[in-house]
Design an enzyme around this catalytic site. Structure first.
Site, PDB file in Angstrom:
ATOM      1  N   ASP A 135     -14.094   8.811  44.610  1.00 52.19           N
ATOM      2  CA  ASP A 135     -12.862   8.949  45.386  1.00 52.19           C
ATOM      3  C   ASP A 135     -12.652   7.683  46.203  1.00 52.19           C
ATOM      4  O   ASP A 135     -13.614   7.036  46.623  1.00 52.19           O
ATOM      5  CB  ASP A 135     -12.940  10.154  46.322  1.00 52.19           C
ATOM      6  CG  ASP A 135     -12.884  11.479  45.579  1.00 52.19           C
ATOM      7  OD1 ASP A 135     -12.203  11.554  44.534  1.00 52.19           O
ATOM      8  OD2 ASP A 135     -13.511  12.443  46.043  1.00 52.19           O
ATOM      9  N   ASP A 153      -7.037  13.118  40.729  1.00 48.16           N
ATOM     10  CA  ASP A 153      -6.605  14.202  41.615  1.00 48.16           C
ATOM     11  C   ASP A 153      -5.091  14.189  41.805  1.00 48.16           C
ATOM     12  O   ASP A 153      -4.456  15.248  41.877  1.00 48.16           O
ATOM     13  CB  ASP A 153      -7.290  14.086  42.975  1.00 48.16           C
ATOM     14  CG  ASP A 153      -8.805  14.182  42.888  1.00 48.16           C
ATOM     15  OD1 ASP A 153      -9.320  14.832  41.957  1.00 48.16           O
ATOM     16  OD2 ASP A 153      -9.474  13.591  43.758  1.00 48.16           O
TER      17      ASP A 153
END
Length: 173
Positions: A135, A153
């Protein structure tokens, strides 16, 4: 009741008619995977784990690892979650491909599914290659940070919103 279309049987009232088949939708999914993976590679090459670089007053780039699911759900579990979420992502991808084949003519529906497919497989690749999801997008306001996330995402979330819009449009018809 079934109708014939190019020698193939199709249920009457099917909403999948038209379109160019599943190919373009799978292609969009692959493009999303590539975008996701290339951005992660760039971050991994230029950031140390935990490093954060401010971009604006509300957005940073940061290198973070997520061994769990959304919002680091089950991140502290004993390691089994890597395989659980990998299997879940693969199962979701197979189901999405099946839906794309059945409904290839529904543009918004399939666009949404293609983004979700690309996002799901982008995170599956991370779990298989790194053992965790990479991330790097960090939004914050007044000291509160939204959990870091990635391009995969984004595809999943945008796709989910588009599925809701598609369903609302369908209900109105």
């Amino acid at each position: 009741m079934a109708t014939r279309n190019n020698g193939k049987s199709k249920a009457a009232g099917s909403k999948s008619g038209g379109g160019h088949g599943v190919g373009p939708w799978l292609g969009l999914g692959v493009i999303w995977i590539l975008l996701d993976q290339l951005t992660k590679i760039a971050i991994l090459k230029t950031f140390a784990y935990g490093e954060s670089r401010p971009i604006t007053g509300f957005f940073n780039l940061v290198l973070a690892y997520n061994r769990g699911a959304a919002f680091s759900f089950l991140a502290a579990a004993g390691g089994w979650q890597r395989w659980f979420f990998t299997g879940l992502g693969v199962a979701a991808a197979l189901f999405i491909v099946w839906l794309l084949k059945r409904h290839s003519g529904q543009k918004l529906f399939c666009f949404a599914l293609a983004l979700i497919l690309g996002g799901a497989l982008g995170n599956v690749i991370d779990r298989l290659v790194y053992g965790h999801v990479v991330d790097f997008l960090d939004f914050h306001l007044r000291g509160y940070h939204w959990p870091a996330f990635n391009v995969a995402d984004c595809g999943i979330c945008i796709g989910a919103v588009l599925l809701i819009i598609d369903e609302l449009r369908r209900v109105r018809r």
